[in-house]
Scaffold this motif. Structure first.
Motif, PDB file in Angstrom:
ATOM      1  N   LEU A  25       0.860  -1.183   0.000  1.00 44.53           N
ATOM      2  CA  LEU A  25       0.000   0.000   0.000  1.00 44.53           C
ATOM      3  C   LEU A  25       0.893   1.229   0.000  1.00 44.53           C
ATOM      4  O   LEU A  25       1.908   1.264   0.694  1.00 44.53           O
ATOM      5  CB  LEU A  25      -0.891   0.033   1.247  1.00 44.53           C
ATOM      6  CG  LEU A  25      -1.993  -0.987   1.329  1.00 44.53           C
ATOM      7  CD1 LEU A  25      -2.774  -0.792   2.639  1.00 44.53           C
ATOM      8  CD2 LEU A  25      -2.942  -0.874   0.150  1.00 44.53           C
ATOM      9  N   TRP A  26       0.499   2.249  -0.767  1.00 40.75           N
ATOM     10  CA  TRP A  26       1.229   3.517  -0.776  1.00 40.75           C
ATOM     11  C   TRP A  26       0.541   4.420   0.245  1.00 40.75           C
ATOM     12  O   TRP A  26      -0.173   5.347  -0.090  1.00 40.75           O
ATOM     13  CB  TRP A  26       1.223   4.134  -2.178  1.00 40.75           C
ATOM     14  CG  TRP A  26       2.335   5.109  -2.308  1.00 40.75           C
ATOM     15  CD1 TRP A  26       2.267   6.460  -2.170  1.00 40.75           C
ATOM     16  CD2 TRP A  26       3.702   4.798  -2.551  1.00 40.75           C
ATOM     17  NE1 TRP A  26       3.505   7.009  -2.313  1.00 40.75           N
ATOM     18  CE2 TRP A  26       4.401   6.011  -2.540  1.00 40.75           C
ATOM     19  CE3 TRP A  26       4.403   3.612  -2.754  1.00 40.75           C
ATOM     20  CZ2 TRP A  26       5.777   6.073  -2.748  1.00 40.75           C
ATOM     21  CZ3 TRP A  26       5.759   3.679  -2.958  1.00 40.75           C
ATOM     22  CH2 TRP A  26       6.434   4.897  -2.959  1.00 40.75           C
ATOM     23  N   ASP A  27       0.755   4.115   1.517  1.00 37.87           N
ATOM     24  CA  ASP A  27       0.004   4.792   2.581  1.00 37.87           C
ATOM     25  C   ASP A  27       0.771   5.963   3.182  1.00 37.87           C
ATOM     26  O   ASP A  27       1.929   6.193   2.868  1.00 37.87           O
ATOM     27  CB  ASP A  27      -0.402   3.784   3.662  1.00 37.87           C
ATOM     28  CG  ASP A  27       0.783   3.061   4.274  1.00 37.87           C
ATOM     29  OD1 ASP A  27       1.939   3.419   3.990  1.00 37.87           O
ATOM     30  OD2 ASP A  27       0.543   2.129   5.053  1.00 37.87           O
ATOM     31  N   GLY A  28       0.073   6.705   4.038  1.00 36.01           N
ATOM     32  CA  GLY A  28       0.690   7.806   4.748  1.00 36.01           C
ATOM     33  C   GLY A  28       0.719   9.126   4.004  1.00 36.01           C
ATOM     34  O   GLY A  28       1.310  10.081   4.490  1.00 36.01           O
ATOM     35  N   VAL A  29       0.078   9.227   2.871  1.00 40.96           N
ATOM     36  CA  VAL A  29       0.044  10.492   2.119  1.00 40.96           C
ATOM     37  C   VAL A  29      -0.939  11.431   2.805  1.00 40.96           C
ATOM     38  O   VAL A  29      -2.107  11.096   2.989  1.00 40.96           O
ATOM     39  CB  VAL A  29      -0.361  10.246   0.648  1.00 40.96           C
ATOM     40  CG1 VAL A  29      -0.574  11.555  -0.090  1.00 40.96           C
ATOM     41  CG2 VAL A  29       0.677   9.377  -0.045  1.00 40.96           C
ATOM     42  N   ARG A  30      -0.457  12.603   3.208  1.00 42.08           N
ATOM     43  CA  ARG A  30      -1.305  13.562   3.922  1.00 42.08           C
ATOM     44  C   ARG A  30      -1.246  14.948   3.286  1.00 42.08           C
ATOM     45  O   ARG A  30      -1.094  15.961   3.949  1.00 42.08           O
ATOM     46  CB  ARG A  30      -0.899  13.641   5.405  1.00 42.08           C
ATOM     47  CG  ARG A  30      -1.152  12.360   6.178  1.00 42.08           C
ATOM     48  CD  ARG A  30      -2.637  12.016   6.189  1.00 42.08           C
ATOM     49  NE  ARG A  30      -2.926  10.807   6.914  1.00 42.08           N
ATOM     50  CZ  ARG A  30      -2.987   9.593   6.394  1.00 42.08           C
ATOM     51  NH1 ARG A  30      -2.762   9.404   5.107  1.00 42.08           N
ATOM     52  NH2 ARG A  30      -3.282   8.554   7.135  1.00 42.08           N
ATOM     53  N   ASN A  31      -1.381  14.979   1.996  1.00 42.54           N
ATOM     54  CA  ASN A  31      -1.479  16.214   1.233  1.00 42.54           C
ATOM     55  C   ASN A  31      -2.686  16.026   0.317  1.00 42.54           C
ATOM     56  O   ASN A  31      -2.783  15.002  -0.365  1.00 42.54           O
ATOM     57  CB  ASN A  31      -0.192  16.425   0.418  1.00 42.54           C
ATOM     58  CG  ASN A  31      -0.290  17.580  -0.529  1.00 42.54           C
ATOM     59  OD1 ASN A  31      -0.977  17.487  -1.553  1.00 42.54           O
ATOM     60  ND2 ASN A  31       0.384  18.670  -0.219  1.00 42.54           N
ATOM     61  N   PRO A  81       1.900   7.553  12.973  1.00 36.52           N
ATOM     62  CA  PRO A  81       2.169   8.983  12.791  1.00 36.52           C
ATOM     63  C   PRO A  81       1.219   9.618  11.776  1.00 36.52           C
ATOM     64  O   PRO A  81       1.130  10.838  11.695  1.00 36.52           O
ATOM     65  CB  PRO A  81       3.619   9.028  12.303  1.00 36.52           C
ATOM     66  CG  PRO A  81       3.922   7.675  11.802  1.00 36.52           C
ATOM     67  CD  PRO A  81       3.018   6.715  12.525  1.00 36.52           C
ATOM     68  N   TYR A  82       0.479   8.795  11.023  1.00 37.56           N
ATOM     69  CA  TYR A  82      -0.456   9.292  10.010  1.00 37.56           C
ATOM     70  C   TYR A  82      -1.902   9.246  10.488  1.00 37.56           C
ATOM     71  O   TYR A  82      -2.828   9.430   9.695  1.00 37.56           O
ATOM     72  CB  TYR A  82      -0.284   8.502   8.708  1.00 37.56           C
ATOM     73  CG  TYR A  82       1.130   8.558   8.209  1.00 37.56           C
ATOM     74  CD1 TYR A  82       1.681   9.746   7.736  1.00 37.56           C
ATOM     75  CD2 TYR A  82       1.946   7.432   8.234  1.00 37.56           C
ATOM     76  CE1 TYR A  82       2.983   9.811   7.298  1.00 37.56           C
ATOM     77  CE2 TYR A  82       3.259   7.488   7.795  1.00 37.56           C
ATOM     78  CZ  TYR A  82       3.763   8.683   7.325  1.00 37.56           C
ATOM     79  OH  TYR A  82       5.058   8.749   6.902  1.00 37.56           O
TER      80      TYR A  82
END
Length: 150
Positions: A25-31, A81-82
C-alpha cells in the motif's frame, strides 16, 4: 494508461523493499493534492519509484498500480504517525493505492531528469513537496525506453 511518480525516502521505504515484498500500500500520504492524484489512478497505471531526501535523489525503478480507491488504514490507527482523528471508517479522509514491483533501475538522478520534464513540472520546480504527481506520457515513454532521457 497514465504515468505517475511516487516519492519515498529510501531509508523509510525503498524500491528494494517493494521488490522484496512484491506488493504494498502507498500509505501515509497527507497532502490533499497528492491524495486527489491517488484517487485518479487506475489499475494498470505505471509509477516511477523516486527516492527522495537522499543524495542524490532520483528514479530508482518502476511499479504498477494493482488496486485503487482504498481507504488508507493508517488514518484509523492512533499509534500511527499518520493517524487522523477526524477520519472515520464510515467517512475516510485519506485514500491509497496498492502497487506491485515491476523492476529496479540504476538510479537516474534528479539532475539528469531536469531536462526531461517541462520546467513547470512539480518534480523540477524548487520547493515541491508532493509525494505523488502525474508524469507526462511523452516523458514517461522516453524514460521507460532508455532508462533515462539520453
Amino acid at each position: 494508461m497514465a504515468y505517475w511518480l511516487l516519492k519515498s525516502e529510501p531509508q523509510v521505504y525503498s524500491i528494494q523493499d517493494l521488490e522484496r515484498e512484491g506488493r504494498a500500500l502507498w500509505d501515509g500520504v497527507r497532502n490533499y493534492q497528492a491524495r486527489n492524484y491517488l484517487l485518479r489512478m487506475q489499475e494498470g497505471d505505471l509509477c516511477f519509484f523516486y527516492h527522495s531526501s537522499t543524495t542524490p535523489p532520483g528514479i530508482a525503478g518502476l511499479c504498477r498500480v494493482v488496486r485503487t480507491g482504498l481507504p488508507d488504514p493508517t488514518q484509523f490507527d492512533p499509534e500511527s504517525p499518520y493517524f487522523d482523528p477526524k477520519a472515520t471508517r464510515e467517512k475516510p479522509r485519506w485514500y491509497t493505492v496498492e502497487v506491485a514491483f515491476v523492476e529496479a533501475w540504476p538510479l537516474i538522478p534528479l539532475e539528469a531528469l531536469r531536462p526531461c520534464f517541462p520546467q513547470d513540472h512539480p518534480l523540477v520546480r524548487r520547493g515541491n513537496r508532493l509525494s505523488v504527481m502525474p508524469v507526462p506520457q511523452e516523458v514517461a515513454e522516453r524514460l521507460i525506453a532508455r532508462r533515462g532521457c539520453r
